[in-house]
Design a protein around this motif. Sequence first.
Motif, PDB file in Angstrom:
ATOM      1  N   MET A  33       0.909  -1.352   0.508  1.00 27.96           N
ATOM      2  CA  MET A  33      -0.525   0.320  -0.184  1.00 27.96           C
ATOM      3  C   MET A  33       0.888   1.461   0.119  1.00 27.96           C
ATOM      4  SD  MET A  33      -1.782   1.200   3.175  1.00 27.96           S
ATOM      5  CE  MET A  33      -0.629   1.215   4.398  1.00 27.96           C
ATOM      6  N   LEU A  34       0.440   1.957  -0.895  1.00 25.05           N
ATOM      7  CA  LEU A  34       1.040   3.075  -0.376  1.00 25.05           C
ATOM      8  C   LEU A  34       0.458   4.699  -0.092  1.00 25.05           C
ATOM      9  CD1 LEU A  34       3.562   5.539  -1.316  1.00 25.05           C
ATOM     10  CD2 LEU A  34       2.573   5.311  -3.599  1.00 25.05           C
ATOM     11  N   GLN A  35       0.915   5.821   0.367  1.00 25.78           N
ATOM     12  CA  GLN A  35      -0.272   5.867   1.514  1.00 25.78           C
ATOM     13  C   GLN A  35       0.187   7.323   1.841  1.00 25.78           C
ATOM     14  OE1 GLN A  35      -1.278   5.081   5.162  1.00 25.78           O
ATOM     15  NE2 GLN A  35      -3.499   6.647   5.092  1.00 25.78           N
ATOM     16  N   TYR A  36       0.050   8.535   1.116  1.00 29.89           N
ATOM     17  CA  TYR A  36      -0.277  10.176   1.572  1.00 29.89           C
ATOM     18  C   TYR A  36      -0.761  10.293   2.927  1.00 29.89           C
ATOM     19  CZ  TYR A  36       3.054   9.259  -2.713  1.00 29.89           C
ATOM     20  OH  TYR A  36       3.959   8.849  -3.706  1.00 29.89           O
ATOM     21  N   LEU A  37      -0.338  11.123   3.995  1.00 29.69           N
ATOM     22  CA  LEU A  37      -0.649  12.522   4.906  1.00 29.69           C
ATOM     23  C   LEU A  37      -0.330  13.223   4.830  1.00 29.69           C
ATOM     24  CD1 LEU A  37       0.486   9.410   8.406  1.00 29.69           C
ATOM     25  CD2 LEU A  37      -1.583   9.758   6.159  1.00 29.69           C
ATOM     26  N   ASN A  38      -1.198  14.225   4.722  1.00 36.59           N
ATOM     27  CA  ASN A  38      -1.336  15.830   4.380  1.00 36.59           C
ATOM     28  C   ASN A  38      -0.630  16.055   5.986  1.00 36.59           C
ATOM     29  OD1 ASN A  38      -1.188  18.183   4.208  1.00 36.59           O
ATOM     30  ND2 ASN A  38      -2.739  18.362   2.935  1.00 36.59           N
ATOM     31  N   ARG A  39       0.715  16.505   6.213  1.00 37.33           N
ATOM     32  CA  ARG A  39       0.339  17.774   7.453  1.00 37.33           C
ATOM     33  C   ARG A  39       0.731  18.909   6.654  1.00 37.33           C
ATOM     34  NH1 ARG A  39      -2.277  13.769   9.702  1.00 37.33           N
ATOM     35  NH2 ARG A  39      -0.558  11.963  10.367  1.00 37.33           N
ATOM     36  N   CYS A  40      -0.315  19.270   6.276  1.00 38.72           N
ATOM     37  CA  CYS A  40       0.055  21.012   5.844  1.00 38.72           C
ATOM     38  C   CYS A  40      -1.442  21.559   5.818  1.00 38.72           C
ATOM     39  CB  CYS A  40       0.820  21.143   3.740  1.00 38.72           C
ATOM     40  SG  CYS A  40       2.132  20.509   3.772  1.00 38.72           S
ATOM     41  N   PRO A  41      -1.086  22.798   6.244  1.00 37.81           N
ATOM     42  CA  PRO A  41      -2.461  23.324   6.117  1.00 37.81           C
ATOM     43  C   PRO A  41      -3.122  23.998   5.007  1.00 37.81           C
ATOM     44  CG  PRO A  41      -0.530  25.107   6.433  1.00 37.81           C
ATOM     45  CD  PRO A  41      -0.185  23.835   6.013  1.00 37.81           C
ATOM     46  N   PHE A  42      -3.137  23.771   4.248  1.00 32.93           N
ATOM     47  CA  PHE A  42      -3.732  23.340   2.809  1.00 32.93           C
ATOM     48  C   PHE A  42      -3.802  22.068   1.914  1.00 32.93           C
ATOM     49  CE2 PHE A  42       0.791  24.384   2.673  1.00 32.93           C
ATOM     50  CZ  PHE A  42       1.483  24.283   1.889  1.00 32.93           C
ATOM     51  N   THR A  43      -4.246  21.759   0.946  1.00 34.74           N
ATOM     52  CA  THR A  43      -4.670  20.490   0.200  1.00 34.74           C
ATOM     53  C   THR A  43      -3.207  20.485  -0.785  1.00 34.74           C
ATOM     54  OG1 THR A  43      -7.279  21.293   0.260  1.00 34.74           O
ATOM     55  CG2 THR A  43      -6.033  19.830  -1.377  1.00 34.74           C
ATOM     56  N   VAL A  44      -3.110  19.352  -1.090  1.00 37.86           N
ATOM     57  CA  VAL A  44      -2.326  18.228  -1.451  1.00 37.86           C
ATOM     58  C   VAL A  44      -2.025  17.918  -2.407  1.00 37.86           C
ATOM     59  CG1 VAL A  44      -0.295  19.407   0.175  1.00 37.86           C
ATOM     60  CG2 VAL A  44      -1.133  17.313   0.093  1.00 37.86           C
ATOM     61  N   SER A  45      -1.852  17.767  -3.530  1.00 35.65           N
ATOM     62  CA  SER A  45      -2.150  17.051  -4.642  1.00 35.65           C
ATOM     63  C   SER A  45      -0.736  16.323  -5.525  1.00 35.65           C
ATOM     64  CB  SER A  45      -2.720  17.432  -6.265  1.00 35.65           C
ATOM     65  OG  SER A  45      -3.543  18.689  -5.792  1.00 35.65           O
ATOM     66  N   VAL A  46      -1.372  14.735  -4.673  1.00 36.50           N
ATOM     67  CA  VAL A  46      -0.188  13.743  -5.973  1.00 36.50           C
ATOM     68  C   VAL A  46      -1.076  13.059  -6.948  1.00 36.50           C
ATOM     69  CG1 VAL A  46       1.118  11.678  -5.058  1.00 36.50           C
ATOM     70  CG2 VAL A  46      -0.210  13.217  -3.127  1.00 36.50           C
ATOM     71  N   ALA A  47       0.632  12.668  -7.291  1.00 36.22           N
ATOM     72  CA  ALA A  47       0.381  11.899  -8.734  1.00 36.22           C
ATOM     73  C   ALA A  47       1.038  10.843  -8.695  1.00 36.22           C
ATOM     74  CB  ALA A  47       0.498  12.465  -9.583  1.00 36.22           C
ATOM     75  N   ILE A  48       2.018  10.005  -9.089  1.00 35.98           N
ATOM     76  CA  ILE A  48       2.217   9.190  -8.816  1.00 35.98           C
ATOM     77  C   ILE A  48       2.954   8.441 -10.148  1.00 35.98           C
ATOM     78  CG2 ILE A  48       1.666   7.678  -6.049  1.00 35.98           C
ATOM     79  CD1 ILE A  48      -0.149   5.360  -7.828  1.00 35.98           C
ATOM     80  N   MET A  49       4.122   7.218 -10.655  1.00 38.76           N
ATOM     81  CA  MET A  49       3.992   6.681 -11.163  1.00 38.76           C
ATOM     82  C   MET A  49       4.745   5.280 -10.883  1.00 38.76           C
ATOM     83  SD  MET A  49       6.379   7.987 -14.432  1.00 38.76           S
ATOM     84  CE  MET A  49       7.878   8.111 -13.565  1.00 38.76           C
ATOM     85  N   ARG A  50       4.602   3.811 -11.189  1.00 41.31           N
ATOM     86  CA  ARG A  50       4.546   2.905 -11.315  1.00 41.31           C
ATOM     87  C   ARG A  50       5.587   1.678 -12.085  1.00 41.31           C
ATOM     88  NH1 ARG A  50      -0.233   0.066 -12.081  1.00 41.31           N
ATOM     89  NH2 ARG A  50      -2.015   1.131 -12.484  1.00 41.31           N
ATOM     90  N   PHE A  51       6.099   0.857 -12.059  1.00 38.27           N
ATOM     91  CA  PHE A  51       6.322  -0.247 -13.071  1.00 38.27           C
ATOM     92  C   PHE A  51       5.063  -0.991 -13.433  1.00 38.27           C
ATOM     93  CE2 PHE A  51       9.072  -3.625 -14.246  1.00 38.27           C
ATOM     94  CZ  PHE A  51       9.974  -3.058 -15.110  1.00 38.27           C
ATOM     95  N   THR A  52       5.045  -0.707 -14.648  1.00 40.68           N
ATOM     96  CA  THR A  52       4.136  -0.894 -15.147  1.00 40.68           C
ATOM     97  C   THR A  52       4.725  -2.250 -17.430  1.00 40.68           C
ATOM     98  OG1 THR A  52       3.293   0.309 -16.857  1.00 40.68           O
ATOM     99  CG2 THR A  52       2.008  -0.877 -14.756  1.00 40.68           C
TER     100      THR A  52
END
Length: 115
Positions: free
Chosen positions: A1-20
């Motif tokens: 599982m790949l999880q992100y926890l946002n500890r910032c006072p604003f919204t963050v956006s995440v993109a990922i890249m995985r081996f396929t």
Amino acid sequence: MLQYLNRCPFTVSVAIMRFTPGCPDGGDWTKEGWWNIPPNGSKIPYGGDLDDVNAWWCDFIMGGGQVWPGSGFIRALTLREFSWCEWTASTDSFDADMFLFNVDDNEDQIFEIVP
């Protein structure tokens, strides 16, 4: 599982890249986005066993007018929702410096995003 926890006072956006290997549009990686994470929120962009996919993964994180540092893996992303092969782009793409990280033999990885 790949999880992100946002500890910032604003919204963050995440993109990922995985081996396929043999991604249909070219290359051996799939890039996907976006997971928009509100302050103190969390998202799981990939719920499977990470090291079963590959030890190496990439991400791109932005929010609050800042972009988190990459490691020189420049790939085309778009601000709209997407799931593309590594070399796919569009007229609204921008060059993103993605961060390469190694999960070793870990099944899970949790990142805390801090300002």
